[in-house]
Scaffold this motif. Structure first.
Motif, short mmCIF file in Angstrom:
data_model
loop_
_atom_site.label_atom_id
_atom_site.label_comp_id
_atom_site.label_asym_id
_atom_site.label_seq_id
_atom_site.Cartn_x
_atom_site.Cartn_y
_atom_site.Cartn_z
N ALA A 59 0.83 -1.22 0.00
CA ALA A 59 0.00 0.00 0.00
C ALA A 59 0.86 1.26 0.00
O ALA A 59 0.33 2.37 -0.01
N HIS A 60 2.18 1.09 -0.03
CA HIS A 60 3.03 2.28 -0.18
C HIS A 60 2.73 3.01 -1.48
O HIS A 60 2.97 4.21 -1.58
N LEU A 61 2.20 2.27 -2.47
CA LEU A 61 1.86 2.92 -3.75
C LEU A 61 0.35 3.19 -3.88
O LEU A 61 -0.12 3.51 -4.96
N SER A 62 -0.39 3.05 -2.80
CA SER A 62 -1.82 3.34 -2.86
C SER A 62 -2.04 4.83 -3.10
O SER A 62 -1.19 5.67 -2.77
N LYS A 63 -3.18 5.13 -3.69
CA LYS A 63 -3.50 6.55 -3.94
C LYS A 63 -3.52 7.34 -2.63
O LYS A 63 -3.04 8.46 -2.57
N ILE A 64 -4.08 6.74 -1.58
CA ILE A 64 -4.22 7.51 -0.35
C ILE A 64 -2.86 7.82 0.26
O ILE A 64 -2.61 8.93 0.74
N PHE A 65 -1.93 6.84 0.23
CA PHE A 65 -0.62 7.09 0.86
C PHE A 65 0.20 8.09 0.03
O PHE A 65 0.78 9.02 0.57
N THR A 66 0.23 7.90 -1.30
CA THR A 66 1.04 8.83 -2.11
C THR A 66 0.46 10.24 -2.03
O THR A 66 1.20 11.22 -2.01
N ARG A 67 -0.86 10.33 -1.93
CA ARG A 67 -1.46 11.66 -1.81
C ARG A 67 -1.09 12.31 -0.48
O ARG A 67 -0.76 13.49 -0.41
N LEU A 68 -1.14 11.54 0.59
CA LEU A 68 -0.81 12.09 1.90
C LEU A 68 0.67 12.42 2.02
O LEU A 68 1.06 13.33 2.76
N MET A 69 1.52 11.65 1.32
CA MET A 69 2.96 11.89 1.40
C MET A 69 3.41 13.00 0.45
O MET A 69 4.33 13.75 0.73
N GLY A 70 2.78 13.06 -0.74
CA GLY A 70 3.18 14.08 -1.72
C GLY A 70 4.44 13.71 -2.49
O GLY A 70 5.05 14.57 -3.14
N THR A 71 4.85 12.43 -2.44
CA THR A 71 6.02 11.96 -3.18
C THR A 71 5.61 10.69 -3.94
O THR A 71 4.49 10.19 -3.77
N THR A 72 6.53 10.10 -4.71
CA THR A 72 6.17 8.91 -5.48
C THR A 72 5.99 7.68 -4.60
O THR A 72 5.26 6.76 -4.95
N CYS A 73 6.68 7.62 -3.48
CA CYS A 73 6.67 6.45 -2.56
C CYS A 73 7.21 5.20 -3.24
O CYS A 73 6.96 4.08 -2.78
N ASN A 74 7.97 5.37 -4.33
CA ASN A 74 8.62 4.23 -4.97
C ASN A 74 9.73 3.66 -4.09
O ASN A 74 10.26 4.37 -3.22
N LEU A 75 10.08 2.41 -4.34
CA LEU A 75 11.16 1.76 -3.58
C LEU A 75 11.78 0.67 -4.46
O LEU A 75 11.31 0.38 -5.55
N ARG A 76 12.87 0.07 -3.98
CA ARG A 76 13.46 -1.09 -4.65
C ARG A 76 12.81 -2.34 -4.10
O ARG A 76 12.46 -2.36 -2.92
N TRP A 77 12.68 -3.38 -4.93
CA TRP A 77 12.07 -4.61 -4.43
C TRP A 77 12.59 -5.82 -5.18
O TRP A 77 13.11 -5.71 -6.30
N ARG A 78 12.45 -6.97 -4.53
CA ARG A 78 12.88 -8.23 -5.13
C ARG A 78 12.15 -9.35 -4.41
O ARG A 78 12.13 -9.41 -3.18
N GLU A 79 11.54 -10.24 -5.18
CA GLU A 79 10.91 -11.42 -4.57
C GLU A 79 11.89 -12.57 -4.65
O GLU A 79 12.07 -13.19 -5.69
N ALA A 80 12.56 -12.83 -3.51
CA ALA A 80 13.61 -13.86 -3.56
C ALA A 80 13.81 -14.55 -2.23
O ALA A 80 14.89 -15.02 -1.92
N ASP A 81 12.77 -14.62 -1.41
CA ASP A 81 12.86 -15.33 -0.13
C ASP A 81 13.98 -14.81 0.76
O ASP A 81 14.69 -15.58 1.41
#
Ligand code: ZN
Length: 253
Positions: free
Chosen positions: A113-135
């Motif tokens: 939900a870091h990329l949810s509309k409500i969070f990005t709107r409240l933060m005012g930034t992209t809220c992007n991050l690095r990610w990897r699904e690798a256990d």
């Protein structure tokens, strides 16, 4: 003022758990972990941890996503889990949630939900991050061990297998940073972050990838329970210039 604060504090907390509820219905692997949906697992942990709290759930497919003005007016703290369906959330509902946060409703933003509309709107930034699904093995370390969100939590919190979320996480500097994570790949991440917008308290907590049974972990559940208590803050919500700083701890008792 004190009488008003006490009157509000005497009411039971009312929590609404919102989940887009898509993965669990489309992916058997996720359904095996959360057969009734992530929202039900979260609601259960809250009912166990906060037996005096009224806990309701809401999902994307309901009219107004289950978040009508009446529901939000009767919600003290809203939890939000979303991933695939961020773009499907109606802007009018997002605006309504934002207004309620500014009026004092607490908001717990979970995992993707870091990329949810409500969070990005409240933060005012992209809220992007690095990610990897690798256990990866994730260890959540306290950087504010005295913070009420960590009360009674066995630290550090260890998640044996999780998706990696790493820096840079494009958020404004949190008002309080509570937890940072490291991953077996070497990355680090601000995994527990507090913000205030208007009168509302917001906590971003990154654990909770849908294919792992993370919301059944007792220490994770304890953090979420504590976060709801912290975000409830009824006396904070009614603060005025006549209120002494001491009364701001009214949520804690
Ligand atoms: Zn994920």
């Amino acid at each position: 003022m004190n009488a008003d604060s006490q009157g509000i504090a005497a009411q039971p907390r009312r929590v609404t758990v919102w989940n887009e509820f898509i993965h669990e219905r489309e992916d058997p692997k996720v359904a095996a972990v959360y057969p009734d949906g992530i929202h039900q697992a979260l609601a259960e942990l809250l009912r166990r941890g906060l037996p005096d709290t009224q806990v309701a759930t809401a999902t994307l497919d309901q009219p107004e996503h289950g978040l009508s003005a009446d529901v939000l007016d009767e919600t003290d703290v809203l939890l939000w889990w979303g991933h695939l369906g961020h773009h499907l959330v109606d802007n009018a509902v997002v605006a309504r949630v934002q207004q309620r946060v500014q009026q004092g409703m607490g908001l717990i933003v979970l995992h993707s939900a870091h990329l949810s509309k409500i969070f990005t709107r409240l933060m005012g930034t992209t809220c992007n991050l690095r990610w990897r699904e690798a256990d990866d093995r994730e260890v959540l370390w306290p950087v504010a061990p005295q913070h009420p969100i960590l009360e009674g939590v066995e630290l550090p919190i260890i998640i044996e297998r999780h998706e990696m979320y790493g820096e840079f996480f494009d958020i404004p500097a949190p008002d309080e940073l509570v937890l940072i994570s490291n991953f077996s790949g070497g990355e680090v991440f601000r995994s527990g972050c507090c913000f205030q917008r208007g009168k509302g308290r917001i906590f971003y907590f990154s654990p909770g990838h849908e294919t792992y049974p993370i919301y059944y972990q007792p220490q994770i559940a304890r953090v979420i329970v504590n976060a709801v208590c912290w975000a409830f803050a009824p006396s904070i919500n009614t603060v005025d210039t006549q209120t002494s700083p001491e009364s701001a701890t009214g949520w804690f008792i």
